[in-house]
Enzyme design. Structure first.
Site, PDB file in Angstrom:
ATOM      1  N   ASP A 187      45.183   7.176   9.083  1.00 61.58           N
ATOM      2  CA  ASP A 187      44.188   6.424   8.316  1.00 61.58           C
ATOM      3  C   ASP A 187      42.770   6.713   8.824  1.00 61.58           C
ATOM      4  O   ASP A 187      41.809   6.703   8.055  1.00 61.58           O
ATOM      5  CB  ASP A 187      44.474   4.925   8.410  1.00 61.58           C
ATOM      6  CG  ASP A 187      45.919   4.607   8.101  1.00 61.58           C
ATOM      7  OD1 ASP A 187      46.211   4.231   6.954  1.00 61.58           O
ATOM      8  OD2 ASP A 187      46.757   4.761   9.008  1.00 61.58           O
ATOM      9  N   ASP A 211      39.239   4.154   4.809  1.00 65.03           N
ATOM     10  CA  ASP A 211      40.547   4.314   4.178  1.00 65.03           C
ATOM     11  C   ASP A 211      41.164   2.915   4.164  1.00 65.03           C
ATOM     12  O   ASP A 211      41.626   2.430   5.196  1.00 65.03           O
ATOM     13  CB  ASP A 211      41.426   5.293   4.964  1.00 65.03           C
ATOM     14  CG  ASP A 211      42.789   5.480   4.320  1.00 65.03           C
ATOM     15  OD1 ASP A 211      42.864   5.505   3.078  1.00 65.03           O
ATOM     16  OD2 ASP A 211      43.783   5.574   5.063  1.00 65.03           O
ATOM     17  N   GLU A 249      37.725   5.247  -0.074  1.00 64.09           N
ATOM     18  CA  GLU A 249      38.758   5.912  -0.863  1.00 64.09           C
ATOM     19  C   GLU A 249      39.275   4.964  -1.933  1.00 64.09           C
ATOM     20  O   GLU A 249      39.552   3.792  -1.652  1.00 64.09           O
ATOM     21  CB  GLU A 249      39.905   6.369   0.039  1.00 64.09           C
ATOM     22  CG  GLU A 249      40.933   7.196  -0.702  1.00 64.09           C
ATOM     23  CD  GLU A 249      41.987   7.784   0.210  1.00 64.09           C
ATOM     24  OE1 GLU A 249      43.164   7.792  -0.200  1.00 64.09           O
ATOM     25  OE2 GLU A 249      41.658   8.228   1.315  1.00 64.09           O
TER      26      GLU A 249
END
EC number: 3.1.21.10
Length: 166
Positions: free
Chosen positions: A140, A7, A67
């Site tokens: 996260d 992330d 991501e």
């Protein structure tokens, strides 16, 4: 297959490593790389690169799942997160990993079955799928694990399609 989920962020970069065995996931490790807001952006990016490279060397993942950037209204923040994302991609590419990218909607769809799922639903599914005692923190980290799980589900689907094509 060992999967590194990322992330991206420049203040906090979440990471999670899972091992996919058949249809079962096992957690290898997870955490967050943080940089100090007082640091120069160049130094922050170097810190992210070196820290992520060390994690890759330690866990030796086969593939990476990152991501995709969700554009928000703050253009400056989006650009800075994009730079951190580029550094993460470079660290993975330099290690020879195959890199796949997923939108937040795709990750939610893969874990919860609904692309507009709430963050708490996602976190709960990460905890359940990985058989964890509690939701990984910071957020996260849970998001990075979700990206890894999403890739694992996609990899299984790709393998099944490859068998059908043969």
């Amino acid at each position: 297959m060992r999967i590194l989920g990322i992330d991206p962020g420049y203040a906090i970069l979440g990471y999670g490593i899972v091992e996919l065995k058949g249809n079962h996931f096992e957690v290898c490790g997870y955490g967050a790389i943080t940089t100090d807001a007082k640091m120069d952006m160049t130094d922050r990016l170097k810190c992210l690169y070196h820290s992520l490279s060390e994690i890759i060397a330690q866990y030796e993942p086969d593939e990476a799942s990152i991501e995709e950037l969700f554009f928000n209204t703050n253009v400056k923040t989006a650009i800075m997160v994009g730079q951190a994302r580029g550094v993460a991609i470079l660290a993975c590419a330099n290690s020879g990993m195959k890199i796949s990218e997923y939108t937040p909607l795709q990750i939610k769809q893969a874990l919860v079955g609904y692309g507009r799922a709430e963050k708490k639903q996602m976190q709960s599914m990460v905890k359940t799928i990985l058989n964890l005692q509690q939701v990984p923190k910071p957020d996260d980290t849970a998001d990075a694990l979700a990206a890894a799980i999403c890739h694992g589900h996609s990899a299984n689907a790709r393998r099944r399609l490859d068998k059908i094509k043969k």
